[in-house]
Structures are given as structure tokens and as C-alpha cells.
Write an enzyme that holds these catalytic residues in place. Structure first.
Site, PDB file in Angstrom:
ATOM      1  N   ASP A 165      32.091  64.362  78.898  1.00  0.00           N
ATOM      2  CA  ASP A 165      33.488  64.240  78.479  1.00  0.00           C
ATOM      3  C   ASP A 165      33.611  64.927  77.112  1.00  0.00           C
ATOM      4  O   ASP A 165      32.949  64.532  76.151  1.00  0.00           O
ATOM      5  CB  ASP A 165      33.817  62.736  78.364  1.00  0.00           C
ATOM      6  CG  ASP A 165      35.302  62.444  78.426  1.00  0.00           C
ATOM      7  OD1 ASP A 165      36.091  63.243  77.895  1.00  0.00           O
ATOM      8  OD2 ASP A 165      35.662  61.392  78.988  1.00  0.00           O
ATOM      9  N   ASP A 207      39.054  66.028  77.461  1.00  0.00           N
ATOM     10  CA  ASP A 207      39.971  64.956  77.058  1.00  0.00           C
ATOM     11  C   ASP A 207      41.239  65.493  76.398  1.00  0.00           C
ATOM     12  O   ASP A 207      41.179  66.434  75.599  1.00  0.00           O
ATOM     13  CB  ASP A 207      39.208  64.082  76.041  1.00  0.00           C
ATOM     14  CG  ASP A 207      39.979  62.861  75.603  1.00  0.00           C
ATOM     15  OD1 ASP A 207      40.261  62.021  76.464  1.00  0.00           O
ATOM     16  OD2 ASP A 207      40.296  62.754  74.405  1.00  0.00           O
ATOM     17  N   GLU A 261      42.122  66.884  81.263  1.00  0.00           N
ATOM     18  CA  GLU A 261      43.067  65.754  81.296  1.00  0.00           C
ATOM     19  C   GLU A 261      44.374  66.279  80.724  1.00  0.00           C
ATOM     20  O   GLU A 261      44.437  66.666  79.567  1.00  0.00           O
ATOM     21  CB  GLU A 261      42.556  64.591  80.440  1.00  0.00           C
ATOM     22  CG  GLU A 261      43.458  63.365  80.589  1.00  0.00           C
ATOM     23  CD  GLU A 261      43.393  62.391  79.423  1.00  0.00           C
ATOM     24  OE1 GLU A 261      43.718  61.221  79.623  1.00  0.00           O
ATOM     25  OE2 GLU A 261      43.037  62.803  78.292  1.00  0.00           O
ATOM     26  N   HIS A 305      39.636  55.065  83.417  1.00  0.00           N
ATOM     27  CA  HIS A 305      39.433  54.039  82.387  1.00  0.00           C
ATOM     28  C   HIS A 305      40.680  53.788  81.532  1.00  0.00           C
ATOM     29  O   HIS A 305      40.630  52.951  80.624  1.00  0.00           O
ATOM     30  CB  HIS A 305      38.265  54.461  81.493  1.00  0.00           C
ATOM     31  CG  HIS A 305      38.592  55.706  80.725  1.00  0.00           C
ATOM     32  ND1 HIS A 305      38.648  56.951  81.322  1.00  0.00           N
ATOM     33  CD2 HIS A 305      38.952  55.894  79.444  1.00  0.00           C
ATOM     34  CE1 HIS A 305      39.012  57.842  80.420  1.00  0.00           C
ATOM     35  NE2 HIS A 305      39.201  57.232  79.274  1.00  0.00           N
ATOM     36  N   ASP A 306      41.743  54.526  81.787  1.00  0.00           N
ATOM     37  CA  ASP A 306      42.999  54.319  81.042  1.00  0.00           C
ATOM     38  C   ASP A 306      44.079  53.670  81.905  1.00  0.00           C
ATOM     39  O   ASP A 306      45.202  53.475  81.438  1.00  0.00           O
ATOM     40  CB  ASP A 306      43.560  55.663  80.551  1.00  0.00           C
ATOM     41  CG  ASP A 306      42.667  56.334  79.536  1.00  0.00           C
ATOM     42  OD1 ASP A 306      41.990  55.625  78.772  1.00  0.00           O
ATOM     43  OD2 ASP A 306      42.640  57.582  79.505  1.00  0.00           O
TER      44      ASP A 306
HETATM   45  C1  GLC Z   1      42.207  60.178  76.573  1.00  0.00           C
HETATM   46  C2  GLC Z   1      41.185  59.172  77.024  1.00  0.00           C
HETATM   47  C3  GLC Z   1      41.501  57.855  76.385  1.00  0.00           C
HETATM   48  C4  GLC Z   1      41.416  58.012  74.891  1.00  0.00           C
HETATM   49  C5  GLC Z   1      42.327  59.151  74.421  1.00  0.00           C
HETATM   50  C6  GLC Z   1      42.010  59.545  73.020  1.00  0.00           C
HETATM   51  O1  GLC Z   1      43.477  59.912  77.027  1.00  0.00           O
HETATM   52  O2  GLC Z   1      41.120  59.130  78.401  1.00  0.00           O
HETATM   53  O3  GLC Z   1      40.647  56.840  76.817  1.00  0.00           O
HETATM   54  O4  GLC Z   1      41.791  56.816  74.265  1.00  0.00           O
HETATM   55  O5  GLC Z   1      42.172  60.310  75.187  1.00  0.00           O
HETATM   56  O6  GLC Z   1      40.809  60.248  72.963  1.00  0.00           O
END
Ligand code: GLC
Length: 555
Positions: A102, A204, A261, A334-335
Site C-alpha cells: 500500500d 492510497d 484508490e 478497511h474504510d
Molecule cells: C485512505 C485509506 C484510509 C486512510 C486515508 C488516509 O482513504 O484507505 O484508511 O485513513 O487514506 O491515508
């Protein structure tokens, strides 16, 4: 027509997301370890998983559980050592399970040496590595932007007498991608991990890396008088230039994949982001997650939605990746809350819901991404008070709900429904203490259902959610059309059944999933001359589906 043999390894496999802090603890410390992932490689391989995306395990102060990176070239001691990671990559490669790292490249931790230096003065070597701006004449922040985790997106720095921008928590300062040295440093890190043998990257928060040319106030959208930062900074013109450079520096010439993402990118834009002319191999876009949660992602503002809303955005993503790029299918990460709660509005057994949606996850066109525990049929946990949560976003959403005039009970209900901690409770391996996750008290409470919902019990039960996942994984491996076949939606206007046909070179399959709590019907002609390949409720009567029944027919 796409042939299975022409697809890349990552298009044919099943990917699995690991939240390492909650996966398996080999150190009796209450948090998971890298060695714990290595210990479970056979379990992962038995699910047909060929790629594991591990959320950040680099050295970090853990304000956001690793999404605040202090050093991208070190493993956080709580997870183990670099030797453990090298072993995981090597053993994983032996077993056909490649490690996907990641990359948190929008921001670092405030403890990252780059930021420590950058904040120290206005003329050091790292002075331009972050987003620094002067205060307004009255001393207030440069804009009214609200960070994604609540409160102003600007933090005052006394040493520089300037504000810095943080899209997320104040401890996560945003990097300045306009600075060529920043881009080079980040690409070097990605190459470091690719050279180590990583099979790919999940990147990310990538849509926030390009800031607008002019920083100005956005429209106030909450009682706190602020404006969501992402309205101004997500997917800003020019972002793709940075990402083409990234691809050329890291991806080209390697047999890996990159999945970004991409909050803020809609299904209609996928063509520019993935495929031959795109920048990534796949993109996690969130139009379907926004169906139950709303685009503003404010948990205290409930959204009315229908199954056809969900099917429409999924159909768009399918259409936009039909001839270009590839789609990462996911209903959890995980979010997100657990999908058995998030995507259902009816009563009914959690296991039936997990199997019905799991059928869709494993048979839509694209690479399925299974979130740890999803294959066991997790529900959201029941959280009794704010203190039980760990996640910093949950706290800020709770505060925001109060600021909008909600009662404490309503604010807590929103957190129960949407908290990211629902996806982060420990993995349930068996019915022993702490669900076999750890010999010490786990950092987050184990779900109450663990004596039934766990790997050991479900492996022994042919009707479990896990057995259903294994069955469908085997079917995917056998039936080329489930991987390479085209996608044609059926019954698009139906509010109960999600149905589609996968047409391959040699065969076809029809998937019908009743996502409602009522009996449903369909035209039996859709499956004429086909046989039942798999059914959640055993044998089935063509033309009708029991509540939450899912079936896969094939010719
Ligand atoms: C992304 C991750 C999340 C994190 C955020 C900041 O959205 O998936 O878990 O808190 O980025 O890095």
C-alpha cells in the site's frame, strides 16, 4: 472476445485485503504481525487468492493505523522486521500468493524526516516538499477547507509562521507533488518495493495529490462553517500528467499491477484512468459505496436508496471497463462497514446475505477484492459507546453529528452503521479465546459471533459462508467465462434480483442473486438449457428465488 489465456495473472486471480494489525498475532501482543500473515498463506491459497494487499505496515506513529508513514523503507516494529517481510514475499511467491504493498503517497506522517526538516524553516532542502501557505491577514487559515477527518484542513506551524495543508489528520501533512524531488523520492520507494518482489501496489488517496492552481474558499456545507476539502482538491486537472510519470517510472516493464484508490473519479472517467491510455491497471472508485453512504460521506445524514441505484453504477463501471482496463470488484475494505449490513435493507441471516453478495463479488467481471472476514460473513459489531472505537474518523464523525444537532444516541447509531472499525475487528480463526487471533487481549474487541463465525468452524460446515466462497472460487477457476466472459446485465429494473450473463468463448453463465428478503421471480427462459452450477440454497426451481438465494447457471 477476451480469452482467459490472454489475461494477466492479476486479472485471473482473487485478491484479498489484509489489515495486518487484525489478521494474526504470532507475538502474543494483541496486534497482528507479518509472520502471522506468512503463517496463514496456505489458508489464503486455499481460497484461490493470488494477491494479498496489505495495508501499510511501514514504520509509523500509527495515528491512522499506518496511513501516517514515517519511513517507507522500514517495517514498523509492532509488525516485525524487514526479514519477516522478505520471508513473506518469498514464501508467498512460492505458493502463488503475491504481496501487494500500500503506497501512501498523498501525505506522510508529521514524524517523517522530510516533514521534520520542512517545518523547521522556510529555506531548508525540504522547504517545498509540503503544502505551505501564509495566514490570511487576520491570522486565520488560508481557506475554509474541512479535512476528511473533521476540523480545518490547515494546521498552524509556529517555526515557519505558516499553515500546512492536511487532507486527513493534522499528523498527516500533504506532500507537494509539484516539487520534482518529491515525485522522484516517491517513485524510488515504489521501485524499492517492486525490486523486493512485490506483485503490485494499491495506491492510497491518489486523487488528492494535485492541488488546484488557486486556493479559494469552497461553499460552506456543514454547521461547522467549513467546506469539504475534497470538493476543491479531488481529481484536479493536471493530475494525470503526474500519474503518467509515475507509471513510466515504476509500472512499465514489470509484471505487477497498480490499483489506485480514487475517490472523486466517476465510472464515466475510467477510460482515462485505466487501460491502454490510462495510468493504472485498476481503479477503486466509490460510486457504489456512495449509494448507501452518500457522496459527502457524513454518517449522520442517512441516504434513501434502492437496489437499482446500486445496479446502475455497477453497470456503468462494467461498461466503462468492458474494452478498456479492468475493474476491481469490491464491496468492503478497511474504510467501509461490513457489506452484509451496508448493502442490505432487509432482515435475514447474515450468512445468507454474505453468500448472496459474495456470489456477485466473485462473478462480476473483474478481479474480486475480498476483505479479511468477508469470506466468513461478518456483520457489523454492536458498539456500545464511543470509547470502544479506535478509529480517529469515527470520533470526528461523532463530533460532526453532534454539531449538526444529533443526540448522542443518534451519533452513536451513525458510528455503529458506518464506522471503519467494523471492518477492522480481529480475524476470527477458531472458537478459542480471542477467536484464536492472539494470546493477548486484542487491540479492538472481537465480534460477539466468533464462536460460530470463524475459519475452523466454517471449514467444517459445508453450508457455511466460507464453504460457499471456496466453491465459487473453484468454479471461477474452472469456468473461463466467469473470468474472461463479457458482462450483460439482465432484469436491470428489478428491485430484488441482481442478474447478469457472462458470455465466454466456449460457454456462458447466468448469475441471479436475490438481494431482498422476499421471494422473487424471474423468467425461467433466461436459464433455459442451462444447468445449476452452484446454488446457495441447494437445488432450485428455475423462475423463482427464495429470499437471499443466489444461483449460478451454466451451459
Ligand atoms: C485512505 C485509506 C484510509 C486512510 C486515508 C488516509 O482513504 O484507505 O484508511 O485513513 O487514506 O491515508
Amino acid at each position: 472476445m477476451t480469452k482467459k489465456q490472454d489475461l494477466a495473472w492479476w486479472q485471473k486471480t482473487i485478491a484479498y485485503e489484509i489489515y495486518p494489525k487484525s489478521f494474526y498475532d504470532t507475538a502474543a501482543q494483541g496486534t497482528g504481525t507479518i509472520a502471522g500473515i506468512t503463517a496463514k498463506l496456505d489458508y489464503l491459497a486455499s481460497l484461490g487468492v493470488g494477491a494479498i494487499w496489505i495495508t501499510p505496515c511501514y514504520k509509523s506513529p500509527m495515528v491512522d493505523n499506518g496511513y501516517d508513514v514515517e519511513d517507507y523503507r522500514q517495517i514498523d516494529p509492532s509488525f516485525g522486521t524487514m526479514a519477516d517481510m522478505d520471508e513473506l514475499i518469498a514464501k508467498g511467491n512460492e505458493k502463488g500468493v503475491r504481496v501487494v504493498m500500500d503506497l501512501v503517497f498523498n501525505h506522510t506522517s508529521e514524524m517523517c524526516p522530510w516533514f521534520v526538516e520542512s517545518r523547521s524553516s522556510r529555506d531548508n532542502a525540504y522547504a517545498d516538499w509540503y503544502i505551505w501557505r501564509d495566514a490570511r491577514p487576520d491570522g486565520s487559515a488560508p481557506t475554509n477547507w474541512r479535512s476528511i477527518f473533521g476540523g480545518s484542513a490547515w494546521e498552524w506551524c509556529e517555526e515557519r509562521h505558516q499553515y500546512y495543508l492536511h487532507t486527513f489528520a493534522p499528523q498527516q501533512p500533504d506532500l507537494n507533488w509539484e516539487c520534482p524531488e518529491v515525485r522522484k523520492a516517491l517513485f524510488d520507494i515504489a521501485n524499492y518495493w517492486a525490486d523486493k518482489g512485490a506483485g503490485g501496489f494499491r495506491i492510497d488517496a491518489i486523487t488528492y495529490i494535485k492541488k488546484p492552481a488557486v486556493f479559494e474558499d469552497g461553499p460552506v456545507d456543514g454547521e461547522d462553517g467549513l467546506s469539504a476539502v475534497h470538493a476543491a482538491t479531488a481529481n484536479t486537472p493536471g493530475i494525470l500528467d503526474f500519474l503518467h510519470e509515475f507509471k513510466a517510472a515504476v509500472r512499465d516493464g514489470r509484471d505487477i499491477f497498480m490499483v489506485g484508490e480514487a475517490n472523486g473519479v466517476g465510472p464515466d472517467e475510467l477510460g482515462e484512468w485505466v487501460g491502454e491510455h490510462g495510468v493504472f491497471d485498476m481503479l477503486f472508485e466509490f460510486s457504489h459505496s456512495h449509494v448507501p453512504m452518500g457522496e459527502a460521506e457524513l454518517w449522520c445524514r442517512p441516504i434513501e436508496w434502492k437496489l437499482t441505484d446500486l445496479k446502475r453504477v455497477l453497470a456503468e463501471s462494467q461498461a466503462n471497463t468492458a474494452d478498456n482496463g479492468w475493474y476491481p470488484v469490491f464491496f468492503e475494505n478497511h474504510d467501509q462497514p461490513r457489506s452484509t449490513v451496508n448493502f442490505f435493507r432487509c432482515e435475514g441471516s447474515i450468512s445468507d446475505k454474505a453468500k448472496a453478495l459474495g456470489t456477485v463479488l466473485l462473478t462480476l467481471r473483474g478481479t474480486p477484492f475480498v476483505m479479511q472476514g468477508e469470506e466468513l460473513g461478518y456483520a457489523n459489531r454492536v458498539w456500545k459507546s464511543l470509547d470502544e472505537f479506535d478509529d480517529l474518523q469515527t470520533r470526528s464523525q461523532y463530533e460532526f453529528a453532534l454539531s449538526e444537532g444529533r443526540t448522542e444516541a443518534e451519533a452513536l447509531a451513525g458510528c455503529n452503521r458506518f464506522s471503519r472499525d467494523n471492518a477492522r475487528t480481529p480475524m476470527q480463526w477458531d472458537a478459542s479465546a480471542n477467536a484464536g487471533f492472539s494470546a493477548a487481549t486484542p487491540w479492538l474487541p472481537v465480534h460477539d459471533d466468533y464462536t460460530q463465525v470463524n475459519v475452523e468452524a466454517e471449514s467444517a460446515d459445508p453450508d457455511s459462508t466460507l464453504s460457499w466462497y471456496r466453491k465459487l472460487a473453484a468454479l471461477r477457476a474452472e469456468r473461463d467465462e466467469l473470468v474472461a466472459g463479457s458482462f450483460e446485465e439482465l432484469m436491470a429494473d428489478d428491485e430484488q434480483v441482481y442478474a447478469y450473463r457472462r458470455q465466454g468463448e466456449a460457454g456462458a453463465a447466468v448469475v441471479l442473486a436475490n438481494l431482498s428478503g422476499e421471494e422473487a421471480s424471474y423468467d425461467a427462459a433466461l436459464v433455459a438449457d442451462m444447468k445449476l452450477l452452484a446454488g446457495t440454497h441447494g437445488s432450485t426451481e428455475p423462475g423463482t428465488l427464495r429470499p437471499l438465494e443466489a444461483v449460478v447457471f451454466g451451459d
